[in-house]
Design a protein around this motif. Sequence first.
Motif: not given
Length: 242
Positions: A122-128, A142-147
């Motif tokens: 699964t890719a988002w904004r060209r990042d896996t 590369e997955a954004p985290r709520d940290e």
Amino acid sequence: MPDGNGAGRRSLGRVRFMGVLLVLLSLIPAAACYVVFSWWLPSDANRYRDYRAAEPCSARDIEQEQTDCLSSWRLTVEKTVNSGKTYKATLTDQDSWRGTVSFRDPGPLLEGLKSGDQVTDTAWRRDTVVLLKDGVRQNTSEAPRDEVQMNAAVGMIAGLVAAQLFVFGAVRLVRPRGREPFTWSPYGKRLLVTIAAVCFGVGLSAVWIGIPWWSVPAASTPIVLCTAVVTHHRLHRTTTSP
């Protein structure tokens, strides 16, 4: 015969020069604190919000090469690295594309992957951002985290260190003969350790509990200030006691 007054004036001059230097140096962490709270923290918060709101790409989105939606691809695992603190997987579409994704830890998916396995990328904004296999999924690095609480912790460290440098420098300018206990050892060293320990401790706790980022400055600032006052009182009492 040496001029005692001249030596004393030179000594006070060096102390005042160090005071000016500390005040100027305080501008560096102060600027870092500003950047954290004005750009880095909001940027990460907005990126996580956009990621959570992203929906799967439609055929039209893929045709138009949109990157704000979630695109999925079937890829083959070429090899994995799962040793020490290195967690990676090399993926290929068995045609022309080949890439490597990193993880923060080995589980729950990476530790079971082997060469030849088929995974859903699964890719988002060209990042896996996610790999999936047989219902088991794992976020990549590369997955954004709520940290963003940790962003706030870094910003508070920078801000409090700036305040420490400024105060230590100002004391040298205002009273160069009586700057104790505003010296590096032991007061400055203890205060610096306290700032780092308290801010990171509060930041990690806020991440684990899931409370808002503003709780980090709200909790760490009074703790550091109280510790600084108590430590100063003890050291001052020690230096002035007969």
